[in-house]
Design a protein around this motif. Structure first.
Motif, short mmCIF file in Angstrom:
data_model
loop_
_atom_site.label_atom_id
_atom_site.label_comp_id
_atom_site.label_asym_id
_atom_site.label_seq_id
_atom_site.Cartn_x
_atom_site.Cartn_y
_atom_site.Cartn_z
N ALA A 318 1.15 -0.99 0.05
CA ALA A 318 -0.24 0.92 0.15
C ALA A 318 1.09 1.05 -0.20
N TYR A 319 1.79 1.80 -1.44
CA TYR A 319 1.73 2.87 -1.30
C TYR A 319 1.98 4.17 -1.00
N VAL A 320 0.61 4.23 -0.78
CA VAL A 320 0.02 5.31 -0.55
C VAL A 320 -1.17 5.37 0.29
N LEU A 321 -1.37 5.78 1.43
CA LEU A 321 -3.06 6.56 1.93
C LEU A 321 -3.66 7.22 1.47
N ALA A 322 -5.01 7.62 1.10
CA ALA A 322 -5.62 8.67 1.35
C ALA A 322 -6.60 8.79 2.42
N ARG A 323 -7.02 9.61 2.43
CA ARG A 323 -7.83 10.08 2.93
C ARG A 323 -8.76 11.75 2.18
N GLN A 324 -10.18 11.64 3.13
CA GLN A 324 -10.59 13.33 2.16
C GLN A 324 -11.38 13.73 3.46
N ALA A 325 -11.38 15.45 3.67
CA ALA A 325 -11.76 16.12 4.88
C ALA A 325 -12.88 16.31 4.54
N VAL A 326 -13.87 15.38 5.69
CA VAL A 326 -15.50 16.19 6.11
C VAL A 326 -16.20 17.10 7.06
N ASN A 327 -15.36 17.47 7.42
CA ASN A 327 -14.89 18.89 8.96
C ASN A 327 -14.22 19.93 8.63
N PRO A 328 -14.65 20.55 8.65
CA PRO A 328 -12.96 22.03 8.80
C PRO A 328 -11.99 21.31 9.56
N THR A 329 -10.62 21.02 9.57
CA THR A 329 -10.25 20.42 10.13
C THR A 329 -8.97 20.91 10.27
N GLU A 330 -7.33 20.13 10.56
CA GLU A 330 -6.43 20.72 9.91
C GLU A 330 -5.06 19.45 10.85
N VAL A 331 -4.06 20.07 10.03
CA VAL A 331 -2.70 19.54 10.07
C VAL A 331 -1.88 19.45 10.27
N ALA A 332 -1.21 19.79 11.32
CA ALA A 332 0.20 20.24 11.26
C ALA A 332 -0.06 22.03 11.05
N GLY A 333 -0.79 22.46 12.37
CA GLY A 333 -1.58 23.79 11.65
C GLY A 333 -1.90 24.04 10.85
N HIS A 334 -2.20 23.24 9.66
CA HIS A 334 -2.30 23.21 8.22
C HIS A 334 -3.96 23.13 8.53
N PRO A 335 -4.72 24.58 7.70
CA PRO A 335 -6.23 24.38 7.63
C PRO A 335 -6.70 23.40 6.65
N LEU A 336 -6.94 22.87 6.64
CA LEU A 336 -8.09 22.10 5.85
C LEU A 336 -9.88 22.54 5.25
N ALA A 337 -10.18 22.64 4.50
CA ALA A 337 -11.66 22.73 4.32
C ALA A 337 -12.38 21.26 4.09
N PRO A 338 -13.69 20.98 4.16
CA PRO A 338 -13.91 19.78 3.48
C PRO A 338 -14.02 19.38 2.33
N GLY A 339 -13.89 18.31 1.81
CA GLY A 339 -13.85 17.89 0.31
C GLY A 339 -11.65 17.94 0.44
N LEU A 340 -11.06 18.73 0.81
CA LEU A 340 -9.76 18.16 0.73
C LEU A 340 -8.82 17.04 0.73
N VAL A 341 -7.85 16.77 -0.35
CA VAL A 341 -7.88 15.43 0.07
C VAL A 341 -6.19 15.13 0.35
N VAL A 342 -6.26 14.32 1.01
CA VAL A 342 -4.98 14.25 2.07
C VAL A 342 -4.42 13.47 1.45
N ILE A 343 -2.56 13.00 0.99
CA ILE A 343 -2.16 12.09 0.72
C ILE A 343 -1.17 11.81 1.11
N MET A 344 -1.08 10.47 1.66
CA MET A 344 0.21 9.95 2.73
C MET A 344 1.79 9.04 1.35
N PRO A 345 2.04 8.67 0.92
CA PRO A 345 2.95 7.97 0.11
C PRO A 345 3.81 7.48 1.30
#
Ligand code: HEM
Length: 442
Positions: A318-345
């Motif tokens: 599983a060379y990459v994991l991915a998620r989509q934000a469904v709530n307003p949230t943040e990662v490492a202080g970076h704000p994420l709007a709902p709909g944004l996709v996070v890719i973790m290679p």
């Protein structure tokens, strides 16, 4: 290409996502660091490489995310609303239902099937034969997952299943490459028609298995019986045939290609590093002599275990994991709007020199003295983490070590000359073309 950490990547210059996904991920990390906002076609995404930020997504803030639209799109037709793709309360109910099949003692009981079916396959291998090792590993892990979880014998079907799975993998591979623009499933292109036929074939295999069990009504205590008998606590309803199909297909698909890929890359690596292969042979002689491995031997097959860990570090299925934000949230202080996709290679995280010394080298010894405990928790994530962590983690690790030990006890595998094997992102990270390897009896 890119305009900077907050800019947009223009595809087409530098490593291109469509042409070389792995190099694209690596180049973004090299140039922009641990958090890289990008644009893939119409979608905004954030590449996340730091283990602590990955932990935030998968564990601390997991409720703010669902599986990514790309993953859903690619896999929905194949595995429906099974455990891998379902969400929320429905997912939790199904996870609790399936979990008993993966309890430690239950998994230990599968060991005998794993070694017996490997030995049966080995009876057909001869000194000097050349085989496509990836095709062999796919067949073997298919047979094992069907037998252990559903008490079904797919040996006679395995050729057809393998062909069908290959058609599907190729189709999904093309879709991954052209994720930005492709025709919907229902357009009757030759490729879509071929995929639809392949899916119908796999469905037939699964429904045959389910029907046969429903007809006898027998409780064999295996996962299939659990799924068929499960009743909803609220209204007593049973799972529909379609839901059983989705769960069976999910476990069948998630449960064989990943382990097969791990083993294929392991044989490939062992052929490049004869000193590792020799040390493995030593361990097998000392611990097992001539007898087949059992579950009781696992605590002493430490080098074999380290080989599997190291192989999954360099070539995470599983060379990459991915998620989509469904709530307003943040990662490492970076704000994420709902709909944004996070890719973790995982492909890049596992080769990061901050966590792994000499990261490109295959060195199983690095896992000695509990390296896993000394690393940041998500510097190594072959099985993901948090609530959506792989349910088959212990099953897969045991299976990989047992198959490796059973085969390596009898054969050494060397690469046939003139091959260039490339890690190729399908649903899993396949070696392509399947390595042709020659068998030499030990
Ligand atoms: C080396 C072998 C394997 C690897 C590397 C692997 C990897 C993974 C990863 C990374 C995830 C999480 C995906 C995400 O968070 O988006 C996952 C989930 C899953 N895996 Fe595995 N897996 C392996 C073997 C297996 C086996 C043997 C089974 C079952 C027999 C299995 C069944 C599943 C299922 C059902 C899920 C979804 C779990 C959930 O969301 O509740 N896997 N796997």
């Amino acid at each position: 290409m890119p305009r900077g950490p907050r800019g947009h990547f223009l595809l087409g210059s530098g490593p291109d996502f469509g042409r070389d996904q792995l190099s694209f991920y690596a180049a973004c990390a090299r140039q922009y660091g641990d958090l890289v906002p990008i644009r893939l076609g119409p979608r905004r995404a954030l590449l996340v490489y730091h283990p602590d930020a990955i932990e935030e997504v998968l564990v601390a803030r997991n409720r703010d995310f669902v599986k990514s639209p790309g993953v859903r799109l690619l896999l929905r037709r194949l595995i429906g609303n099974g455990l891998f793709l379902s969400e929320g309360g429905f997912w939790l109910r199904q996870r609790r239902l399936v979990q008993p099949a993966f309890h430690r003692q239950r998994v230990a009981a599968y060991a005998e099937v794993m070694t017996a079916y490997t030995a049966r396959r080995l009876a057909e291998w001869k000194d000097g034969d050349v085989l496509d090792v990836h095709a062999e590993m796919m067949t073997l892990t298919q047979i094992i997952v069907a037998k252990t979880l559903f008490d079904a014998d797919v040996s006679d079907e395995s050729y057809n299943i393998a062909r069908t799975s290959n058609i599907l993998a190729e189709d999904f591979g093309h879709r991954i490459k052209s994720i930005i623009q492709f025709l919907p499933d229902w357009v009757p292109t030759p490729a879509n028609l071929r995929t639809a036929r392949a899916l119908r074939h796999l469905d037939q295999v699964v429904y045959r298995m389910v029907d046969a069990r429903r007809r006898t009504g027998e409780d064999r205590g295996d996962l299939l019986s659990i799924l068929l008998q499960a009743q909803d606590a609220d209204d007593g309803s049973q799972m529909s045939n379609e839901q059983v199909r989705d769960e069976v297909m999910t476990l069948f698909m998630a449960g064989h290609e990943t382990t097969a890929v791990t083993l294929s890359w392991t044989w490939y690596l062992l052929a490049q590093y004869p000193e590792v292969d020799a040390r493995l042979a030593d361990e097998l002689r000392t611990v097992l002599g001539d007898r087949p491995p059992t579950v009781a031997d696992l605590p002493r097959l430490t080098y074999a275990d380290m080989i599997i860990s190291e192989s999954m570090r360099l070539y995470p299925p599983a060379y990459v994991l991915a998620r989509q934000a469904v709530n307003p949230t943040e990662v490492a202080g970076h704000p994420l709007a709902p709909g944004l996709v996070v890719i973790m290679p995982a492909w890049v995280v596992h080769r990061d020199p901050r966590w792994f010394e000499d990261p490109e080298t295959f060195r199983p010894e690095r896992w000695a003295n509990d390296l896993a405990r000394r690393l940041p928790r998500f510097a190594y994530l072959p099985f993901g983490g948090g609530p959506r962590q792989c349910i088959g983690n212990a099953f897969a690790t045991m299976e990989a070590v047992l198959i490796l030990a059973t085969i390596a006890q009898r054969f050494r595998l060397t690469m046939e000359p003139g091959q260039r094997v490339t890690p190729t992102p399908y649903i899993t990270l396949r070696p392509e073309p399947g390595p042709r390897m020659r068998l030499a009896r030990r």
